[in-house]
Design a protein around this motif. Structure first.
Motif, PDB file in Angstrom:
ATOM      1  N   ALA A 225       0.876  -1.176   0.000  1.00  0.00           N
ATOM      2  CA  ALA A 225       0.000   0.000   0.000  1.00  0.00           C
ATOM      3  C   ALA A 225       0.908   1.219   0.000  1.00  0.00           C
ATOM      4  N   VAL A 226       0.610   2.189  -0.851  1.00  0.00           N
ATOM      5  CA  VAL A 226       1.439   3.379  -1.010  1.00  0.00           C
ATOM      6  C   VAL A 226       0.711   4.583  -0.426  1.00  0.00           C
ATOM      7  N   LEU A 227       1.361   5.268   0.519  1.00  0.00           N
ATOM      8  CA  LEU A 227       0.809   6.490   1.091  1.00  0.00           C
ATOM      9  C   LEU A 227       1.489   7.699   0.462  1.00  0.00           C
ATOM     10  N   ASN A 228       0.704   8.759   0.291  1.00  0.00           N
ATOM     11  CA  ASN A 228       1.243  10.034  -0.183  1.00  0.00           C
ATOM     12  C   ASN A 228       0.385  11.142   0.413  1.00  0.00           C
ATOM     13  N   PHE A 229       1.035  12.059   1.140  1.00  0.00           N
ATOM     14  CA  PHE A 229       0.320  13.133   1.839  1.00  0.00           C
ATOM     15  C   PHE A 229      -0.818  12.571   2.690  1.00  0.00           C
ATOM     16  N   GLY A 230      -0.580  11.437   3.348  1.00  0.00           N
ATOM     17  CA  GLY A 230      -1.545  10.871   4.267  1.00  0.00           C
ATOM     18  C   GLY A 230      -2.680  10.114   3.630  1.00  0.00           C
ATOM     19  N   ARG A 231      -2.695  10.025   2.306  1.00  0.00           N
ATOM     20  CA  ARG A 231      -3.771   9.328   1.603  1.00  0.00           C
ATOM     21  C   ARG A 231      -3.249   8.047   0.970  1.00  0.00           C
ATOM     22  N   LEU A 232      -4.169   7.109   0.775  1.00  0.00           N
ATOM     23  CA  LEU A 232      -3.820   5.867   0.094  1.00  0.00           C
ATOM     24  C   LEU A 232      -3.808   6.136  -1.401  1.00  0.00           C
ATOM     25  N   LEU A 233      -2.624   6.138  -1.981  1.00  0.00           N
ATOM     26  CA  LEU A 233      -2.495   6.383  -3.417  1.00  0.00           C
ATOM     27  C   LEU A 233      -2.833   5.142  -4.221  1.00  0.00           C
ATOM     28  N   LEU A 234      -2.323   3.994  -3.778  1.00  0.00           N
ATOM     29  CA  LEU A 234      -2.463   2.793  -4.581  1.00  0.00           C
ATOM     30  C   LEU A 234      -2.150   1.576  -3.715  1.00  0.00           C
ATOM     31  N   GLU A 235      -2.818   0.457  -3.999  1.00  0.00           N
ATOM     32  CA  GLU A 235      -2.467  -0.811  -3.355  1.00  0.00           C
ATOM     33  C   GLU A 235      -2.609  -1.929  -4.368  1.00  0.00           C
TER      34      GLU A 235
END
Length: 537
Positions: A225-235
């Motif tokens: 799971a990829v986080l960016n700026f506190g959001r889930l970008l992609l999994e």
């Protein structure tokens, strides 16, 4: 593969096999949103990796799941039970174990005593003989049986990390969270750690790994799971995620042109330079008054040299044999993922970290091991990661403190120049630093560095946690400073902006320089992408 937080379809068989469910979780610190409406599930039997650039929210997420941090909104369920309101100790008893990036044993206790503390915290009424037996089993399991009677402070870093895992295992966790377990380890030690993680997968329901060492991620995690700026970008699966151009863009600070069959589809990284106009001549002349430039005779003499420098923190080895040169008027970029050693390099230059080997030279003078205040007098300034302004002082007091040794009239001249660069600081000159936004605080940190009329400024992650529009403004100012002749070292994760500004680039991987060259050479080198979302060739 799921993008931007889309849930697993209801018909997916895994939907009934969720060990932990994170639903709508948000964590705010004042005006800063560290985790933003996050939905994520950890499935029984899996090893899930959490990755993302520096400042993405990974550490906050681990704190939220372990109970050290309380969510602003949202819920966390473990094995169907709502544990959102439970403190860390109760969550540990419910089956959440964790390690820390920097091991935190009780240093004066023996290894066995450290483990017994964990065992009795989970089972206070357990017979001592049984606790000792359990302890021996775990120590054998984690390769620490021979160190049972040694004080924890005597262990090298890898064995301290093993002790961290042993203490977490003593809680008999359903979910084991490993926070940056690869940090500070060399390749052979990482191999041992990976082997240990693999051996645990059959004993623990689920493992969650927060990691920047991509070898650990690739060899241990089936799903990411990829986080960016506190959001889930992609999994998705590890292979899918690491092949994603969106993920590469997050790490590199740019978007890639794979859709049209461009170089991104071939694992190349090509970043179009940003166009930056030169500042007006009058403004450039004014800025030059706060920039110490070298004479033409000294222009080819290195201002700063690092010769085969190694450095770290206690047992953690961070830099290993780094050599680089900065000449007057140059802009040098140091890139790399979180944990590559960028900030440690900056701290060697400012004197807060002393090299364990090698030399630091300023204008040919060996200043290895000099304290920060002596290096400052030689003209070195730093905009530190996290700004580090004096929040209770006014804006103008923050600025003046960097020029306290010069006459008031010169202070006034320098203030006028800084206020010309950042008009918002002039508007708020009498207000406290704590009243400024994050971007305004970063402007203040840059202005404070300029007030000392430095020969070199180290800009350490000035884009961290800021909105893109604010970062655009800050980098426009850096272009003006560069045009005025300021020598600078830019330590950055945002590859796009740093490449556009720099004369020469070094990319760190695990404390060593893996790539060096002119920006255009680095832009077109396929290894750049691999260094951020895979292994270097």
């Amino acid at each position: 593969m799921s993008i931007q937080g889309q849930a697993v379809p209801a018909g997916d068989a895994r939907a009934t096999d969720v060990l932990m469910r994170i639903s709508g979780v948000t964590k705010r610190y004042g005006g800063v949103v560290a985790i933003d409406n996050l939905d994520l599930s950890v499935y029984a039997g899996e090893t899930l990796g959490i990755i993302g650039p520096n400042g993405a929210g990974k550490s906050t997420l681990v704190g939220l799941l372990g109970g050290a941090v309380t969510p602003t909104t949202g819920t966390i369920h473990l094995d169907g039970r709502d544990v959102t309101a439970l403190p860390a100790a109760d969550r540990a008893r419910q089956g959440i174990g964790r390690t820390y990036q920097i091991p935190r044993p009780f240093p004066d206790m023996t290894v066995e005593e450290n483990l017994l503390v964990a065992i009795f915290s989970a089972s206070p009424s357990l017979r001592y003989s049984q606790a000792r037996s359990d302890c021996r089993g775990i120590l054998e399991r984690t390769g620490l049986a021979d160190a049972a009677g040694r004080p924890a402070r005597a262990l090298p870093l890898l064995r301290r990390k093993r002790l961290e895992m042993a203490r977490a295992l003593a809680l008999r966790p359903k979910l084991l969270m490993l926070d940056e377990v690869g940090a500070g380890l060399i390749d052979s030690e990482i191999s041992e750690l990976i082997e240990l993680i693999h051996s645990l997968t059959g004993e623990i329901k689920s493992i969650l790994i927060v990691e920047h060492v991509m070898r650990v991620v690739k060899e241990c995690c089936a799903r990411l799971a990829v986080l960016n700026f506190g959001r889930l970008l992609l999994e998705g699966t590890t292979a899918q995620v690491l092949a994603s151009d969106d993920v590469a863009a997050v790490y590199l600070g740019t978007k890639h042109g794979a859709a049209k069959g461009g170089p991104a589809a071939q694992a190349k990284t090509e970043v179009a330079p940003l166009s930056q106009p030169d500042p007006p001549k009058d403004q450039a002349r004014a800025i030059a008054q706060v920039v110490a430039t070298a004479s033409s005779a000294a222009a080819d003499t290195p201002l700063v040299e690092l010769r085969d420098v190694s450095a770290g923190y206690g047992l953690a080895r961070v830099l290993s044999g780094v050599t680089l040169t900065i000449k007057p008027g140059q802009a040098i970029a140091v890139l790399g993922t979180n944990g590559a050693g960028k900030t440690t390099l900056a701290n060697v230059l400012n004197g807060t970290v002393k090299p364990t080997a090698g030399q630091l030279l300023i204008s040919g003078q060996d200043v290895t091991g000099w304290p920060s205040h002596r290096l400052s007098k030689l003209g070195l300034a730093q905009c530190m990661e996290g700004r580090r302004i004096f929040v209770e002082l006014s804006v103008e007091e923050n600025l003046r403190i960097a020029a306290r040794d010069v006459p008031v009239a010169i202070q006034r001249e320098r203030l006028d120049i800084v206020y010309g660069l950042f008009p918002i600081l002039a508007e708020r000159r009498h207000g406290p630093g704590m009243a400024l936004s994050g971007g305004q605080q970063q402007m203040l940190a840059i202005g404070r560095a300029l007030m000392s009329r430095p020969r070199l400024i180290v800009f350490d992650e000035i884009s961290l946690g800021l909105a893109p529009l604010i970062v655009d403004q800050l980098y426009a100012t850096l272009h003006e400073l560069r045009a005025a002749g300021l020598t600078m070292l830019i330590v950055e994760q945002d590859v796009d902006r740093a490449l556009d500004l720099a004369d020469h680039v070094h990319v760190l991987e695990q404390g060593r320089i893996a790539l060096s060259g002119a920006p255009q050479k680095i832009r077109s080198d396929p290894r750049l992408r691999h260094l951020y979302v895979g292994e270097a060739d």
